[in-house]
Design a protein around this motif. Structure first.
Motif, PDB file in Angstrom:
ATOM      1  N   LEU A   1      11.683 -41.048  22.531  1.00  0.00           N
ATOM      2  CA  LEU A   1      11.664 -39.584  22.575  1.00  0.00           C
ATOM      3  C   LEU A   1      12.900 -38.942  21.946  1.00  0.00           C
ATOM      4  N   ALA A   2      13.851 -39.761  21.484  1.00  0.00           N
ATOM      5  CA  ALA A   2      15.096 -39.221  20.936  1.00  0.00           C
ATOM      6  C   ALA A   2      14.866 -38.204  19.821  1.00  0.00           C
TER       7      ALA A   2
ATOM      8  N   ILE B   1      13.681 -34.881  21.510  1.00  0.00           N
ATOM      9  CA  ILE B   1      14.668 -34.270  22.413  1.00  0.00           C
ATOM     10  C   ILE B   1      15.887 -33.776  21.650  1.00  0.00           C
TER      11      ILE B   1
ATOM     12  N   SER C   1      16.069 -30.192  20.426  1.00  0.00           N
ATOM     13  CA  SER C   1      16.283 -29.096  21.374  1.00  0.00           C
ATOM     14  C   SER C   1      17.681 -29.102  21.989  1.00  0.00           C
ATOM     15  N   MET C   2      18.508 -30.062  21.620  1.00  0.00           N
ATOM     16  CA  MET C   2      19.849 -30.153  22.203  1.00  0.00           C
ATOM     17  C   MET C   2      20.855 -29.337  21.395  1.00  0.00           C
TER      18      MET C   2
ATOM     19  N   GLY D   1      19.980 -41.053  30.962  1.00  0.00           N
ATOM     20  CA  GLY D   1      18.754 -40.804  30.225  1.00  0.00           C
ATOM     21  C   GLY D   1      17.517 -40.907  31.079  1.00  0.00           C
ATOM     22  N   MET D   2      16.422 -41.225  30.403  1.00  0.00           N
ATOM     23  CA  MET D   2      15.109 -41.269  31.050  1.00  0.00           C
ATOM     24  C   MET D   2      14.708 -42.706  31.371  1.00  0.00           C
TER      25      MET D   2
ATOM     26  N   PHE E   1      14.553 -42.241  26.480  1.00  0.00           N
ATOM     27  CA  PHE E   1      15.648 -41.467  25.900  1.00  0.00           C
ATOM     28  C   PHE E   1      16.915 -41.911  26.609  1.00  0.00           C
TER      29      PHE E   1
END
Length: 140
Positions: A112-113, A116, A119-120, A78-79, A84
């Motif tokens: 941010l989950a 994000i 868009s997954m 993750g980030m 995330f």
């Protein structure tokens, strides 16, 4: 954490046999399992890179965070700062003398989950393909 996909299947092979495939990067790379490439060593504390058929132009840097052979393994990625985080869990539970139940699940968390995750791609078909390949190759 939000689970985005999971799959479960019963495999007619002992957990130790299935585990040997699950922790073999060469198997990941040659099986029809929805994965284009895994590089690195699948051992606790090691870093690996995974490229999926869902997004073959992008590789994901992951860490093998937990291993309890031959029953449980967790990959994380993750980030920075936990903005995330993805957590993929693999579990093998004995199901009789020479069988086991395999489960794989992916969960995401972090500030941010929600953004994000929109868009997954949907992981479900890929997870089912992986479980099917693991079952087929373990039972061969």
């Amino acid at each position: 954490m939000t689970t985005t996909a999971s799959t479960t299947t019963t495999i007619s092979a002992p957990p130790e046999h299935v585990w040997a495939l699950l922790t073999d990067a060469d198997w990941w790379n040659r099986a029809d399992n929805g994965v284009v490439d895994v590089s690195g060593t699948i051992r606790e504390g090691q870093k690996i890179k995974l490229v999926s058929e869902l997004d073959p132009k992008r590789g994901f840097a992951l860490r093998v965070a937990e291993v309890q052979a031959p029953r449980h393994m967790v990959w994380t990625g993750g980030m920075p700062l936990g903005l995330f985080t993805g957590r993929r869990t693999f579990t093998l539970e004995p199901a009789g003398d020479a069988a086991c139940t395999f489960t794989m699940a992916e969960a995401f968390s972090g500030l941010l989950a929600p953004l994000i995750l929109r868009s997954m791609p949907d992981f479900q078909a890929s997870f089912d393909q992986f479980a099917s390949a693991l079952k087929t190759d373990s039972e061969a």
